[in-house]
Design a protein around this motif. Structure first.
Motif, PDB file in Angstrom:
ATOM      1  N   TRP B  32       0.832  -1.359  -0.258  1.00 28.07           N
ATOM      2  CA  TRP B  32      -0.066   0.237  -0.204  1.00 28.07           C
ATOM      3  C   TRP B  32       0.642   0.568   0.397  1.00 28.07           C
ATOM      4  O   TRP B  32       0.094   2.385   0.250  1.00 28.07           O
ATOM      5  CB  TRP B  32      -1.537   0.088   1.204  1.00 28.07           C
ATOM      6  N   ARG B  33       2.512   1.080  -0.430  1.00 28.97           N
ATOM      7  CA  ARG B  33       3.020   2.068  -0.364  1.00 28.97           C
ATOM      8  C   ARG B  33       2.545   2.742  -1.934  1.00 28.97           C
ATOM      9  O   ARG B  33       3.658   2.031  -2.558  1.00 28.97           O
ATOM     10  CB  ARG B  33       4.107   2.234  -0.529  1.00 28.97           C
ATOM     11  N   PHE B  34       2.304   4.096  -2.653  1.00 27.81           N
ATOM     12  CA  PHE B  34       2.483   4.720  -3.471  1.00 27.81           C
ATOM     13  C   PHE B  34       3.179   4.792  -4.284  1.00 27.81           C
ATOM     14  O   PHE B  34       4.606   5.236  -3.345  1.00 27.81           O
ATOM     15  CB  PHE B  34       1.743   4.801  -3.778  1.00 27.81           C
ATOM     16  N   PHE B 194      -1.775   5.771 -10.779  1.00 25.32           N
ATOM     17  CA  PHE B 194      -0.679   6.596 -10.126  1.00 25.32           C
ATOM     18  C   PHE B 194      -0.579   4.806  -9.502  1.00 25.32           C
ATOM     19  O   PHE B 194      -0.622   4.083  -9.964  1.00 25.32           O
ATOM     20  CB  PHE B 194      -1.087   6.900  -8.730  1.00 25.32           C
ATOM     21  N   TYR B 196       1.728   2.642  -7.228  1.00 26.33           N
ATOM     22  CA  TYR B 196       2.180   1.341  -6.108  1.00 26.33           C
ATOM     23  C   TYR B 196       3.523   0.670  -6.091  1.00 26.33           C
ATOM     24  O   TYR B 196       4.170   0.948  -7.034  1.00 26.33           O
ATOM     25  CB  TYR B 196       1.031   0.462  -5.488  1.00 26.33           C
ATOM     26  N   GLN B 197       4.417   1.050  -5.068  1.00 31.38           N
ATOM     27  CA  GLN B 197       5.587   0.337  -5.523  1.00 31.38           C
ATOM     28  C   GLN B 197       5.847  -1.390  -5.601  1.00 31.38           C
ATOM     29  O   GLN B 197       6.599  -1.482  -6.297  1.00 31.38           O
ATOM     30  CB  GLN B 197       5.992   0.859  -3.955  1.00 31.38           C
ATOM     31  N   GLY B 202      -2.700   2.257  -9.082  1.00 34.82           N
ATOM     32  CA  GLY B 202      -3.837   3.133  -7.917  1.00 34.82           C
ATOM     33  C   GLY B 202      -5.176   3.234  -9.147  1.00 34.82           C
ATOM     34  O   GLY B 202      -4.106   4.411  -9.833  1.00 34.82           O
ATOM     35  N   ARG B 218      -6.966  -1.818  -7.152  1.00 35.37           N
ATOM     36  CA  ARG B 218      -5.661  -1.885  -7.310  1.00 35.37           C
ATOM     37  C   ARG B 218      -6.149  -2.778  -8.842  1.00 35.37           C
ATOM     38  O   ARG B 218      -6.566  -3.824  -9.150  1.00 35.37           O
ATOM     39  CB  ARG B 218      -5.630  -2.973  -6.489  1.00 35.37           C
ATOM     40  N   LEU B 244      -1.301  12.794  -4.957  1.00 30.17           N
ATOM     41  CA  LEU B 244      -0.960  12.404  -3.647  1.00 30.17           C
ATOM     42  C   LEU B 244       0.686  13.583  -3.124  1.00 30.17           C
ATOM     43  O   LEU B 244       0.951  14.111  -3.833  1.00 30.17           O
ATOM     44  CB  LEU B 244      -0.137  10.878  -4.167  1.00 30.17           C
ATOM     45  N   ASN B 248       3.336   8.567   2.410  1.00 28.63           N
ATOM     46  CA  ASN B 248       2.677   7.765   1.861  1.00 28.63           C
ATOM     47  C   ASN B 248       0.314   8.241   2.549  1.00 28.63           C
ATOM     48  O   ASN B 248      -0.033   7.734   2.368  1.00 28.63           O
ATOM     49  CB  ASN B 248       2.097   6.454   2.522  1.00 28.63           C
ATOM     50  N   GLY B 271      -1.657   5.761   2.425  1.00 28.35           N
ATOM     51  CA  GLY B 271      -1.747   4.783   0.816  1.00 28.35           C
ATOM     52  C   GLY B 271      -3.134   4.162   0.010  1.00 28.35           C
ATOM     53  O   GLY B 271      -3.189   3.961  -1.162  1.00 28.35           O
TER      54      GLY B 271
END
Lengths: 186, 384
Positions: B32-34, B194, B196-197, B202, B218, B244, B248, B271
């Motif tokens: 959940w880290r963008f 956008f 996510y890592q 997203g 997602r 953003l 996060n 996130g």
């Protein structure tokens, strides 16, 4: 595989509709299926009924496909693959699943159970019901439910959500009617 | 004996399927880290700059609507929108235009995909095309998410996706995104996608069949929806757009279809995994789309500053995480067209580039796509 499943879905729907409309000997029903399929490909502007139905329905659930396939095979050959107790069990499962799922999806509830289908919960629940169905003598229903999870794992449809393999709006809408019919014919 | 054997075999099969499902379960693996928004060196000697114009003077279609933007790998800006005889007509296609880095003029619009091409690509009947959004990975890969309907109005829309490996010169065959169990209808896009890592996307979306609500999907790079999070818990908020922020955090602004006629907002500190309840801003909203972008230590929102009509548009700033918003610039004033109808300026879409410039596009009287570009120094001056 996704395209094949979509094609199978529309084929089952059209063939079942044809069999429902055409009574009599298997050869008459087969002829009816052929005519319906031909009509489905007749141009209607820049589209046809086949493409229209595909746009509307997309992919059926495994339960829908199994029940429609059983209906077709029974109507054409007299052979029953999914017996009555199993059909009752399957319609009951989809009725309950749809009641849980669709009102929430349409925004009538704040909770979204559809999300559970992306994880393990729904798959394991379906397998548990499959096991219970087997040991309650509903072997055909048990096999269909096992195939739900198998198809989900294999990714036969564009969805990766187990709910979409278990239930769709069409089978959900007919399930109460079918359950009443099955009970009345007990 | 045979019955027992069959039962054992079936039980083993169920256990194997369970193990397979468990091994294939990725839901806990989703991060959940963008990917943090671009940070750029800020030139404190930067001169305030704003330019205003149009993506095209005379379009190829009578009506245009719902533009979106993305910055490509070489710093150029691509805009997409839909156009045709009118919104929802069968001849509506998606169009795109390019503003090369350093250039002032946009390229002539070119058709990206028509309704019939989408129908042929998906192998199904398509009634009409609609809203589109873009996402670039900054390395020539570009995703286009856009809605279409097969039966009925916009509330029965589904999302489609095409991917380009060459910054939009060529595109893959379209694929359908499955986001809803009810015939896969009523999921639409409007806000910025956008990353996510973990490489997933997203995608802010909304539902408007019967109940209205906003969601965050997602999606993997192939278009499979891996998870979704319902953002709103009311029935009047749609078209989320997300800024953003640092650490996060995210902030969403939403269109209000209800009676209160103000822009709605909510935030997430994880996130997008969980969201605060919606709250009402002080900014009016005439049931129209809004857009938001992060601005160095603030957020900028473009909105219709009227509670009744879309004939006015303004830029507002919040320097306190959305607690309050202040209008800092009037983009469009109200007016009448030659038929005596109020002008329409709508569906704004604002982005911040890697170099720290801002680009805004919006529907201008349904005839053109307006383009406004400005920088941090200009925002700073307006905010004084």
């Amino acid at each position: 595989m996704i395209v094949y499943w979509q094609t199978l879905s529309v084929l089952l729907l059209l063939a079942s509709a044809a069999v429902l409309l055409v009574r009599g000997h298997a050869s008459r029903r087969l002829a009816g299926i052929a005519i319906v399929l031909l009509l489905a490909f007749l141009p209607l502007g820049d589209t046809n009924a086949w493409l229209w139905l595909k746009g509307l329905v997309g992919s059926l659930s495994v339960v829908s496909a199994a029940l429609l396939a059983n209906y077709l095979i029974t109507s054409l050959t007299g052979r029953v693959l999914v017996d009555k107790p199993s059909r009752k069990a399957l319609y009951t499962v989809v009725l309950l699943a749809g009641l849980l799922l669709y009102p929430a999806t349409l925004g009538l509830s704040l909770y979204d159970p559809y999300r559970l289908g992306y994880g393990l919960v729904v798959a394991l629940a379906v397998l548990a019901v499959a096991l219970a169905a087997w040991f309650c003598g509903r072997q055909a229903a048990a096999v269909v439910l096992a195939v739900v999870v198998l198809a989900d794992q294999a990714g036969v449809s564009a969805s990766v959500n187990t709910w979409d393999y278990l239930v769709d709006p069409l089978v959900w809408l007919v399930s109460p009617v079918m359950l009443v019919r099955l009970h009345l014919r007990a | 004996m045979q019955k027992h054997l069959t039962s054992i075999v079936f039980t083993v099969l169920i256990v194997l399927l369970g193990l397979s499902a468990w091994m294939g379960d990725y839901s806990d693996a989703l991060s959940w880290r963008f990917v943090a928004p671009y940070t750029s060196y800020v030139d404190h000697l930067q001169k305030p700059r704003i330019t205003r114009g149009y993506v095209f003077e005379e379009g190829q279609t009578a009506s245009v609507h719902a533009p979106a933007l993305a910055e490509l790998s070489d710093g150029s800006i691509m805009s997409v929108w839909y156009g045709g005889t009118r919104e929802g007509s069968a001849d509506v296609s998606l169009y795109a235009s390019l503003l090369a880095a350093g250039d002032d003029a946009w390229s002539p619009p070119r058709e990206l995909i028509s309704r019939q091409e989408l129908a042929d690509g998906l192998g199904m009947h398509i009634r009409k095309l609609g809203n589109a959004v873009l996402l670039s990975d900054g390395e020539q890969k570009l995703w286009l998410f856009f809605v279409s309907t097969s039966v009925g109005g916009w509330s029965t829309s589904a999302i489609n996706m095409m991917v380009s490996q060459d910054d939009g010169r060529t595109w893959s065959r379209p694929v359908r995104i499955v986001a809803s169990p009810f015939l896969n209808v009523s999921t639409l896009v409007k806000g910025h996608p956008f990353f996510y890592q973990d490489g997933t996307i997203g995608l802010p979306v909304y539902h408007e069949l019967m109940g209205k609500y906003a969601e965050l999907l997602r999606v993997d790079s192939n278009g499979a929806v891996l998870d979704k999070q319902r953002m709103t818990h009311r029935r009047d908020a749609i078209q989320p757009d997300i800024a953003l922020l640092e650490n996060n955090r995210m902030h969403a602004v939403l269109r209000n279809t209800g009676a209160s006629r103000v822009v709605l907002q909510q935030s997430s500190s994880d996130g997008g995994k969980t969201w605060s309840l919606l709250n009402e801003t002080s900014l009016p909203n005439p049931d129209a789309a809004v857009t938001v972008a992060s601005v160095r230590n603030a957020m900028a929102m473009v909105y219709n500053d009227s509670s009744d009509d879309r004939d006015r548009m303004a830029l507002a700033l919040s320097t306190n995480r959305g607690k309050s918003w202040r209008k800092i610039y009037q983009l469009e004033q109200g007016g009448m067209d030659e038929d005596g109808n109020k002008d329409e300026f709508s569906y704004p879409y604002l982005i911040r580039t890697r170099k720290g410039d801002y680009h805004l596009v919006y529907t201008w009287k349904r005839r053109r796509i307006a383009h406004v570009s400005f920088n941090d120094a200009w925002i700073g001056r307006q905010a004084q």
